[in-house]
Design a protein around this motif. Structure first.
Motif, mmCIF file in Angstrom:
data_model
loop_
_atom_site.group_PDB
_atom_site.id
_atom_site.type_symbol
_atom_site.label_atom_id
_atom_site.label_comp_id
_atom_site.label_asym_id
_atom_site.label_seq_id
_atom_site.Cartn_x
_atom_site.Cartn_y
_atom_site.Cartn_z
ATOM 1 N N HIS A 58 -1.075 15.035 -0.076
ATOM 2 C CA HIS A 58 -0.259 14.070 0.660
ATOM 3 C C HIS A 58 1.132 13.884 0.056
ATOM 4 C CE1 HIS A 58 -2.044 11.861 -2.669
ATOM 5 N NE2 HIS A 58 -1.118 10.924 -2.520
ATOM 6 N N PHE A 75 0.833 -1.205 0.000
ATOM 7 C CA PHE A 75 0.000 0.000 0.000
ATOM 8 C C PHE A 75 0.869 1.257 0.000
ATOM 9 C CE2 PHE A 75 -4.259 -1.609 1.972
ATOM 10 C CZ PHE A 75 -4.330 -2.569 0.962
ATOM 11 N N CYS A 76 2.038 1.177 0.630
ATOM 12 C CA CYS A 76 2.925 2.336 0.747
ATOM 13 C C CYS A 76 3.414 2.839 -0.599
ATOM 14 C CB CYS A 76 4.109 1.998 1.640
ATOM 15 S SG CYS A 76 5.070 0.567 1.086
ATOM 16 N N HIS A 112 1.863 13.834 8.231
ATOM 17 C CA HIS A 112 2.280 12.438 8.383
ATOM 18 C C HIS A 112 3.082 12.215 9.658
ATOM 19 C CE1 HIS A 112 0.826 12.016 4.375
ATOM 20 N NE2 HIS A 112 1.814 12.678 3.813
ATOM 21 N N THR A 119 1.330 7.019 7.032
ATOM 22 C CA THR A 119 -0.100 7.342 7.016
ATOM 23 C C THR A 119 -0.878 6.281 6.254
ATOM 24 O OG1 THR A 119 0.329 9.718 7.180
ATOM 25 C CG2 THR A 119 -1.794 9.062 6.248
ATOM 26 N N THR A 120 -0.275 5.754 5.198
ATOM 27 C CA THR A 120 -0.949 4.779 4.342
ATOM 28 C C THR A 120 -0.931 3.379 4.923
ATOM 29 O OG1 THR A 120 -0.147 6.068 2.450
ATOM 30 C CG2 THR A 120 -1.040 3.888 1.973
ATOM 31 N N THR A 126 1.642 5.956 -2.308
ATOM 32 C CA THR A 126 1.763 7.335 -1.824
ATOM 33 C C THR A 126 3.213 7.764 -1.643
ATOM 34 O OG1 THR A 126 1.555 6.569 0.479
ATOM 35 C CG2 THR A 126 -0.468 7.270 -0.644
ATOM 36 N N SER A 149 4.761 9.681 4.373
ATOM 37 C CA SER A 149 3.459 9.394 3.780
ATOM 38 C C SER A 149 3.142 7.908 3.867
ATOM 39 C CB SER A 149 3.446 9.853 2.321
ATOM 40 O OG SER A 149 2.194 9.640 1.724
ATOM 41 N N CYS A 150 4.189 7.091 3.787
ATOM 42 C CA CYS A 150 3.985 5.640 3.884
ATOM 43 C C CYS A 150 3.406 5.245 5.235
ATOM 44 C CB CYS A 150 5.306 4.905 3.633
ATOM 45 S SG CYS A 150 6.663 5.410 4.715
#
Length: 435
Positions: A356, A30-31, A330, A84-85, A34, A81-82
């Motif tokens: 983001h 998922f990271c 983040h 947050t994701t 973003t 950002s990773c």
């Protein structure tokens, strides 16, 4: 993620912490959606998941860092950002910080790279040295074209000259520290290192707002750079030395008269200070004090949200594009609060598309990785332009300098707008535009 560290390796607290982080990763990817560098470069090794694999192999093997590992870790912005994701709560920032320290201790960079990093570490955290360096850079700006042609260092040197402001603001007096009547609270404001040189008006605005609303401000002796700039270059010893100095300064003030909060107006610094408790968790002399300081640390907008702000009438109401710094959204998980404060102050606030995605500043990143940084700035500026805003607001000086290079739209700190809205002067960037 399965790990294979030895018992001896896990006896090291840093390695044990990294092993727990690695085990939390489930390879979901998922990271990658973003991550700014994966978005631009499309290389799995320039994604958080790819870097995690590289870091795991490096730490498990106990070998010195390789050129490949260094290249991909260096390209990481630490935008977080990773985090947050990530659905699994992988604390990537502590892992990549450990990797950078390992790189610093085991990898011999090319001479020009070592020289550049050492120079940045000896200049940026010290306001006096930084001011002199910027003055020299202003004189050298006409040579930026020639600098770009110098092998090995040309692109970076040219980027440094481009980032130097055309005009250095004069240092500002700190102004009142106590309200006219009894104080409703008592806080310290981090003066910092780069920000008071690049834009002393930010902390001046914060002081005006706080005193106007009945808050006493103290300036602890000995406080200085938060340590973030060197910490994220892998210079762990230097980063911890700055942290300990600040902790000593703030602890003395806490014990002498008490503090309700330690306020930070640069979100990059705030993210690091809030992490002091983790950074010094194994230091018996500082662990408890560091945790206390981290608990008191607040972004200035967090503290303002606890006050009843008195909004004053003003002649104009510019539309504001709010740029959420990565370290804010983040790192500290502060997302809607600054926009809410601006709206309560009467401003029309617009969200920036792809908010983001990092602007490319990231501490020293725009000096060390100017090509990637420039592409991210261009993307950010285009997205800001789509809002049609009259002014850009941000909560981090690095972002303000970075974005300001790519746009003619005035960019100000959030606290400057709140100061204006509660009876202070119009921000200098807006006043210059209106003149």
């Amino acid at each position: 993620m399965q790990t294979n560290f030895t018992a001896d390796q896990l006896a090291d607290p840093q390695t044990a912490a990294s092993e727990r982080i690695l085990r939390a990763c489930v390879h979901c990817g998922f990271c990658t959606a973003t991550c700014p560098t994966y978005l631009l470069l499309g290389d799995e090794l320039d994604s958080p998941r790819g870097r995690i694999y590289l870091i795991k192999d490096m730490l498990e093997s106990g070998r010195p860092a390789t050129e490949e590992v260094v290249r991909h870790v260096d390209r990481c912005l630490s935008c977080l950002s990773c985090m947050t994701t990530c659905p699994s709560g992988v604390h990537y920032t502590h892992l990549v910080d450990h990797a950078r320290a390992h790189i610093e201790n085991t990898y011999e960079r090319p001479f020009t790279d070592r020289l550049l990093r050492a120079t940045l570490a000896k200049i940026l955290p010290y306001p006096g040295r930084f001011r002199l360096a910027l003055m020299a850079a202003r004189l050298a700006r006409p040579l930026s074209g020639l600098a770009a042609a110098v092998p090995a260092v040309g692109t970076r040197l040219s980027a440094m000259l481009a980032l130097a402001p055309k005009r250095l603001p004069r240092p500002q007096p700190r102004g009142p520290a106590r309200p006219a009547t009894g104080a409703k609270g008592r806080v310290a404001i981090l003066e910092g290192c780069a920000q008071p040189v690049l834009n002393p008006g930010i902390n001046a605005a914060a002081r005006r707002v706080l005193v106007r609303h009945g808050i006493e401000i103290v300036t602890p002796r000995g406080e200085g750079c938060c340590g973030a700039l060197v910490h994220h270059m892998g210079r762990e010893h230097d980063g911890l030395a700055f942290a300990r100095r600040n902790i000593d300064a703030w602890s003395a003030e806490i014990e002498a008269g008490g503090l309700d909060a330690i306020l930070i107006t640069a979100s990059g610094c705030g993210t690091t200070i809030k992490d002091y408790g983790f950074m010094l968790r194994e230091d018996p002399a500082y662990a408890a004090k560091a945790a206390r300081v981290s608990a008191l640390a607040k972004d200035v907008t967090e503290y303002l949200a606890t006050l009843d702000l008195a909004v004053a009438p003003r002649a104009t109401n510019p539309v504001v594009a709010y740029h959420s710094a990565c370290s804010m959204q983040h790192g500290q998980k502060i997302t809607d609060l600054p926009k809410t404060l601006l709206r309560k102050a009467g401003f029309t606030v617009k969200d920036v598309p792809e908010s983001h995605i990092c602007c490319g500043s990231a501490g020293t990143y725009n000096l060390l990785q100017p090509e990637i940084s420039g592409r991210l700035r261009e993307r950010k500026v285009k997205n800001i332009a789509r809002t049609g805003a009259d002014v850009i607001a941000a909560g981090n000086i690095g972002c303000m300098v970075q974005i300001g290079l790519g746009t003619g739209t005035p960019i100000v700190h959030t606290i400057e707008l709140i100061d204006w809205a509660t009876g202070g002067p119009m921000p200098e960037a807006l006043a210059a535009r209106a003149a």
